[in-house]
Design a protein around this motif. Structure first.
Motif, PDB file in Angstrom:
ATOM      1  N   THR A 160      -6.699  -2.403   9.555  1.00 27.29           N
ATOM      2  CA  THR A 160      -7.757  -2.735   8.560  1.00 27.29           C
ATOM      3  C   THR A 160      -7.084  -3.390   7.365  1.00 27.29           C
ATOM      4  OG1 THR A 160      -7.920  -0.505   7.562  1.00 27.29           O
ATOM      5  CG2 THR A 160      -9.284  -1.021   9.576  1.00 27.29           C
ATOM      6  N   GLN A 161      -8.096  -3.962   6.608  1.00 29.90           N
ATOM      7  CA  GLN A 161      -7.714  -4.846   5.543  1.00 29.90           C
ATOM      8  C   GLN A 161      -7.098  -3.763   4.542  1.00 29.90           C
ATOM      9  OE1 GLN A 161      -7.811  -7.905   5.099  1.00 29.90           O
ATOM     10  NE2 GLN A 161      -7.934  -8.589   3.044  1.00 29.90           N
ATOM     11  N   PRO A 162      -5.955  -3.942   3.794  1.00 32.44           N
ATOM     12  CA  PRO A 162      -4.999  -3.324   3.034  1.00 32.44           C
ATOM     13  C   PRO A 162      -5.957  -3.143   1.734  1.00 32.44           C
ATOM     14  CG  PRO A 162      -3.569  -5.052   3.722  1.00 32.44           C
ATOM     15  CD  PRO A 162      -5.037  -5.278   4.451  1.00 32.44           C
ATOM     16  N   ALA A 163      -5.992  -1.939   1.092  1.00 30.36           N
ATOM     17  CA  ALA A 163      -6.667  -1.671  -0.162  1.00 30.36           C
ATOM     18  C   ALA A 163      -6.433  -2.697  -1.162  1.00 30.36           C
ATOM     19  CB  ALA A 163      -6.239  -0.009  -0.618  1.00 30.36           C
ATOM     20  N   SER A 171      11.508  -6.058   3.049  1.00 33.68           N
ATOM     21  CA  SER A 171      12.259  -6.179   1.630  1.00 33.68           C
ATOM     22  C   SER A 171      11.824  -5.624   0.407  1.00 33.68           C
ATOM     23  CB  SER A 171      13.036  -7.631   1.542  1.00 33.68           C
ATOM     24  OG  SER A 171      12.082  -8.448   1.323  1.00 33.68           O
ATOM     25  N   THR A 172      10.430  -5.840   0.282  1.00 39.30           N
ATOM     26  CA  THR A 172       9.816  -5.323  -0.969  1.00 39.30           C
ATOM     27  C   THR A 172       9.566  -3.976  -0.897  1.00 39.30           C
ATOM     28  OG1 THR A 172       8.267  -7.290  -0.872  1.00 39.30           O
ATOM     29  CG2 THR A 172       7.755  -5.342  -2.241  1.00 39.30           C
ATOM     30  N   CYS A 173       9.391  -3.245   0.148  1.00 42.60           N
ATOM     31  CA  CYS A 173       9.270  -1.633   0.381  1.00 42.60           C
ATOM     32  C   CYS A 173      10.750  -1.145   0.036  1.00 42.60           C
ATOM     33  CB  CYS A 173       8.657  -1.055   1.470  1.00 42.60           C
ATOM     34  SG  CYS A 173       6.816  -1.725   1.839  1.00 42.60           S
ATOM     35  N   PHE A 174      11.627  -1.856   0.814  1.00 42.77           N
ATOM     36  CA  PHE A 174      13.275  -1.504   0.733  1.00 42.77           C
ATOM     37  C   PHE A 174      13.665  -1.361  -0.646  1.00 42.77           C
ATOM     38  CE2 PHE A 174      17.561  -2.519   0.891  1.00 42.77           C
ATOM     39  CZ  PHE A 174      18.009  -1.355   1.649  1.00 42.77           C
ATOM     40  N   ALA A 178       3.394  -1.833  -1.581  1.00 43.84           N
ATOM     41  CA  ALA A 178       4.917  -1.323  -1.038  1.00 43.84           C
ATOM     42  C   ALA A 178       4.708   0.022  -1.129  1.00 43.84           C
ATOM     43  CB  ALA A 178       5.861  -2.075  -1.774  1.00 43.84           C
ATOM     44  N   ARG A 179       4.161   0.800  -2.029  1.00 40.84           N
ATOM     45  CA  ARG A 179       4.211   2.266  -2.131  1.00 40.84           C
ATOM     46  C   ARG A 179       3.217   2.862  -0.985  1.00 40.84           C
ATOM     47  NH1 ARG A 179       0.369   5.249  -6.434  1.00 40.84           N
ATOM     48  NH2 ARG A 179      -0.987   5.740  -4.594  1.00 40.84           N
ATOM     49  N   LEU A 180       2.196   2.174  -0.977  1.00 42.26           N
ATOM     50  CA  LEU A 180       1.346   2.773   0.299  1.00 42.26           C
ATOM     51  C   LEU A 180       1.990   2.511   1.616  1.00 42.26           C
ATOM     52  CD1 LEU A 180      -2.281   1.025  -0.586  1.00 42.26           C
ATOM     53  CD2 LEU A 180      -1.208   3.164  -0.886  1.00 42.26           C
ATOM     54  N   LYS A 181       2.830   1.589   1.693  1.00 40.30           N
ATOM     55  CA  LYS A 181       3.476   1.402   3.200  1.00 40.30           C
ATOM     56  C   LYS A 181       4.844   2.360   3.348  1.00 40.30           C
ATOM     57  CE  LYS A 181       2.642  -3.450   4.094  1.00 40.30           C
ATOM     58  NZ  LYS A 181       3.440  -4.729   4.460  1.00 40.30           N
ATOM     59  N   LEU A 182       5.500   2.790   2.090  1.00 36.78           N
ATOM     60  CA  LEU A 182       6.472   3.868   2.125  1.00 36.78           C
ATOM     61  C   LEU A 182       5.670   5.289   2.268  1.00 36.78           C
ATOM     62  CD1 LEU A 182       8.588   2.894  -0.892  1.00 36.78           C
ATOM     63  CD2 LEU A 182       9.228   2.747   1.570  1.00 36.78           C
TER      64      LEU A 182
END
Length: 461
Positions: A291-294, A40-43, A82-86
């Motif tokens: 791997t570990q998220p930034a 939901s955060t990315c959305f 969230a930006r990285l996932k998008l």
């Protein structure tokens, strides 16, 4: 990779752009097909950026990230993650410029795949199926499909052609024969409003060892020409999706070659999927960070001490690789893989934290990797909201010190057997310190004892 505050600040400005017109139907695709995968955060971030675009325009007004934080009610770290996932799922591209006025960004929104592309993607559809289950997947598939038009052989087409309706009249004078190209083309620094076709997710083909694959294939059975560019793209995606190495991929390719010496892509996908479900108890892979998220990395500078090197290793290595290396290069069993996957999905622990957990559990259970012990540690760390490798290591050391204190207090414990496996120095540093201490330094200072007791109380809570 840097922390979020090194990449983005509240005062940094941004513009929102669109790669093409976003339609109302895209909202349904994002809501029902993408949201289960990205959260939901990315959305919310995507929808907020979309709302900043004027209707039927391709650019927004300039804003600051501080405004974005207020609109979403999120901190900058959550927005950055969230930006990285998008970006990773192909819905956003980010561009940055730094000058004397500061730093500014362009967030270019990309439309989602259309329903047909998504359900036939071969990657995203598999992740969605695993996420929502068979029944809900079938319901969504029904929602995004409709009855086909009647067969063409039942109807006769009577559509007329362009030239049957229109004619091209000749100009009355030569004044119309001037060059009109300047009037037709878009002006300087302008573009027509439109929309390009969205490309599916594609894993870089350089991540797969095609030379090793070719070496294992017999030229008489699978000609080199059969490994077309399209086939290689599918192989790269399948290798990523199902964790297939070149030696295993060879068997699926041999089973997908048709009588025309071509590789049937659908048969190749089906063979890889059936194999994965067979060895994973009819389960499909899940979409998780490898791997570990930034946003949760803490070792940003070049590591100097052994502990800093270990933190960097935990943060940049996948749990599967750590487990294999700690097991002497032996591939983990299907049961162990299932436990690891459950830890990351059920308890939502970042991969770096899972790496610390792997070391701790293997040490405490004498390399048995007990599911009950894994669940106990993972649930505790999840309740304490452990997100970074350093936090996990501190908790593990705190628990170890607490055990040593109980031993010193005279509690009955079983005699500790001699360990032969490799013990990380950071985990066993209390024992090392005790061995090196002189008799005069064995009595700890009262303040330090109280601090350890307080840590133990916090850990138990």
């Amino acid at each position: 990779m840097a922390q979020h505050w090194q990449e983005i600040l509240p005062i940094d400005r941004y513009l929102v752009a669109a790669n093409g017109l976003l339609h109302e139907y895209d909202r349904k695709v994002l809501t029902f097909l993408y949201q289960p995968l990205i959260g939901s955060t990315c959305f919310s971030l995507y929808m907020t950026l979309w709302a900043e675009l004027e209707e039927n325009r391709l650019w927004s007004e300039s804003s600051t990230h501080h405004l974005l934080m207020n609109l979403l009610g999120m901190n900058l770290k959550d927005i950055y993650e969230a930006r990285l996932k998008l970006e990773g799922i192909g819905l956003l591209k980010t561009f940055v410029k730094t000058d004397e006025d500061g730093r500014s960004f362009i967030y270019e929104l990309y439309p989602p795949l259309n329903p047909e592309q998504f359900f036939l993607d071969g990657m995203l559809n598999i992740y969605l199926y695993r996420k929502i289950g068979k029944n809900h997947f079938a319901r969504l598939k029904h929602f995004f499909t409709d009855q086909q038009k009647p067969k063409e052989n039942e109807y006769q087409e009577v559509t007329v052609a362009f030239q049957d309706v229109f004619a091209s009249a000749r100009p009355g004078s030569l004044q119309y024969l001037q060059d009109v190209s300047e009037d037709i083309e878009a002006g300087e620094n302008q573009q027509f409003i439109g929309r390009d076709e969205t490309n599916p997710i594609q894993i870089d083909i350089n991540t797969f060892d095609f030379e090793l694959l070719a070496a294992g294939l017999n030229e008489s059975l699978v000609p080199k020409k059969a490994l077309t560019s399209k086939v290689k793209k599918v192989i790269s995606n399948l290798a990523f999706l199902y964790h297939i190495n070149p030696i295993e991929m060879k068997n699926f390719i041999l089973g997908a070659v048709n009588p025309n010496d071509e590789i049937d892509i659908e048969e190749l996908r089906k063979g890889a999927r059936d194999w994965y479900q067979f060895v994973n108890y009819d389960q499909l892979p899940s979409l998780i960070n490898r791997t570990q998220p930034a946003a949760f990395q803490v070792q940003l500078s070049e590591p100097k001490t052994q502990e800093e090197k270990l933190i960097r290793y935990y943060e940049t290595t996948s749990p599967l690789t750590v487990f294999k290396e700690r097991s002497g290069g032996i591939e983990p069993s299907n049961a162990n893989l299932k436990v690891l996957e459950e830890v990351m999905i059920k308890y939502k622990l970042p991969p770096g934290v899972v790496n610390v957990l792997i070391d701790v559990v293997l040490i405490e259970t004498k390399m048995q990797f007990s599911k009950n012990y894994v669940d106990a540690v993972a649930s505790t760390w999840a309740r304490l909201q452990v997100k970074t490798v350093k936090e996990a290591m501190e908790l593990a050391k705190s628990n170890k010190n607490a055990q040593n204190e109980r031993k010193k207090a005279g509690k009955k414990v079983n005699k500790k057997p001699t360990r032969t496996e490799l013990i990380p120095e950071w985990f066993d540093e209390s024992d090392t310190a005790a061995k090196d201490a002189s008799p005069g330094n064995k009595t700890e200072d009262e303040a330090k004892k109280r601090a350890i007791v307080e840590k133990l109380k916090a850990f138990r809570k």
